[in-house]
Design a protein around this motif. Structure first.
Motif, mmCIF file in Angstrom:
data_model
loop_
_atom_site.group_PDB
_atom_site.id
_atom_site.type_symbol
_atom_site.label_atom_id
_atom_site.label_comp_id
_atom_site.label_asym_id
_atom_site.label_seq_id
_atom_site.Cartn_x
_atom_site.Cartn_y
_atom_site.Cartn_z
ATOM 1 N N PHE A 118 1.085 5.491 -0.063
ATOM 2 C CA PHE A 118 0.358 6.719 0.252
ATOM 3 C C PHE A 118 1.067 7.895 -0.411
ATOM 4 O O PHE A 118 2.236 8.153 -0.144
ATOM 5 N N MET B 241 0.856 -1.171 0.000
ATOM 6 C CA MET B 241 0.000 0.000 0.000
ATOM 7 C C MET B 241 0.898 1.229 0.000
ATOM 8 O O MET B 241 1.814 1.335 0.819
ATOM 9 N N LYS C 167 4.083 -0.890 3.651
ATOM 10 C CA LYS C 167 3.481 0.433 3.475
ATOM 11 C C LYS C 167 4.593 1.419 3.124
ATOM 12 O O LYS C 167 5.648 1.406 3.743
ATOM 13 N N PHE D 171 -8.882 0.188 3.245
ATOM 14 C CA PHE D 171 -9.002 -1.126 3.879
ATOM 15 C C PHE D 171 -10.468 -1.527 4.009
ATOM 16 O O PHE D 171 -10.863 -2.639 3.624
ATOM 17 N N GLU E 245 2.528 -6.514 5.581
ATOM 18 C CA GLU E 245 1.813 -5.244 5.405
ATOM 19 C C GLU E 245 2.752 -4.118 4.967
ATOM 20 O O GLU E 245 2.840 -3.072 5.612
ATOM 21 N N ALA F 292 -4.258 6.833 -1.410
ATOM 22 C CA ALA F 292 -3.792 5.497 -1.045
ATOM 23 C C ALA F 292 -3.988 4.584 -2.243
ATOM 24 O O ALA F 292 -5.044 4.597 -2.880
ATOM 25 N N PHE G 163 -3.350 0.471 -3.491
ATOM 26 C CA PHE G 163 -3.044 -0.872 -3.002
ATOM 27 C C PHE G 163 -3.182 -1.897 -4.120
ATOM 28 O O PHE G 163 -4.104 -1.850 -4.930
ATOM 29 N N ALA H 142 -5.574 4.939 4.707
ATOM 30 C CA ALA H 142 -5.369 3.504 4.917
ATOM 31 C C ALA H 142 -6.655 2.824 5.376
ATOM 32 O O ALA H 142 -7.057 1.772 4.841
#
Length: 208
Positions: A97, A95, A145, A122, A143, A190, A192, A118
């Motif tokens: 940002f 993910m 980020k 999500f 995870e 964001a 993903f 986030a």
């Protein structure tokens, strides 16, 4: 700094390990920061074998784990799991940002807006069964980020359109404007998905 014992630099040569060929230039860069070779290889695996910066961020986030466990142990550990777990190790995800630097937000404001992005993305993905499995896979693999710099509102909007065109999940935060920025300001995007897909949208942006 150091994340492991010098005697654990050899990541092993099991069948799972042989399928993954780390970016050796990135391995050398990560090791120059004081991490073991094994830790560097694990970090590159879980961040899509892209850059030393992304791998180093993953190592800092996961420094409480045993980073000197050979990667092959992880891969072997999933080989006898259920069909659902097999999905979890098929791809690597991350993910990203994109922070709107044009707004000149303070550190606390940026942190709040990244968290907003986030959570919103999500929650949106968890409403879809297939996308929820992607989120589970992401969680299973650390995870990853990454926070990067966006030049302007226009750039964030263009990246959101690009993500939509590539069918990459994304969420663009429009702030209520209670502090620091005007109402409706687009603060953080964001994005993903699979590492390669996300890189097609944000790969050229610099880390914040």
């Amino acid at each position: 700094m150091s994340s492991g014992n010098a005697g654990s630099d050899n990541p092993g040569s099991g069948a799972g390990q042989l399928l993954f060929q780390p970016n050796e230039e990135a391995v050398a860069q990560i090791m120059s920061l004081g991490f073991s070779r094994n830790a560097a290889i694990r970090a590159l695996f879980y961040t899509g074998n892209q850059t030393a910066d992304q791998a180093a961020d993953w190592l800092l986030e996961n420094n409480d784990k045993n980073l000197d466990t050979p990667l092959e142990t992880d891969l072997q550990g999933t080989s006898d799991s259920s069909d659902e777990d097999e999905f979890l190790t098929t791809d690597t995800f991350k993910m990203v940002f994109v922070v709107n630097m044009e707004l000149q937000m303070g550190v606390g404001k940026v942190a709040a807006q990244v968290a907003h992005a986030a959570l919103s993305l999500f929650r949106s993905m968890m409403e879809d069964e297939v996308k929820a499995e992607m989120i589970m896979a992401w969680g299973h693999l650390g995870e990853t980020k990454v926070v990067v710099r966006g030049d302007s509102t226009t750039q964030l909007e263009m990246l959101a359109v690009q993500a939509a065109g590539l069918q990459v999940d994304h969420y663009l935060v429009q702030d209520a404007g209670l502090t620091q920025v005007t109402p409706g300001s687009k603060t953080v995007l964001a994005v993903f998905g699979k590492v390669d897909d996300v890189n097609r949208v944000t790969g050229s942006l610099k880390l914040l």
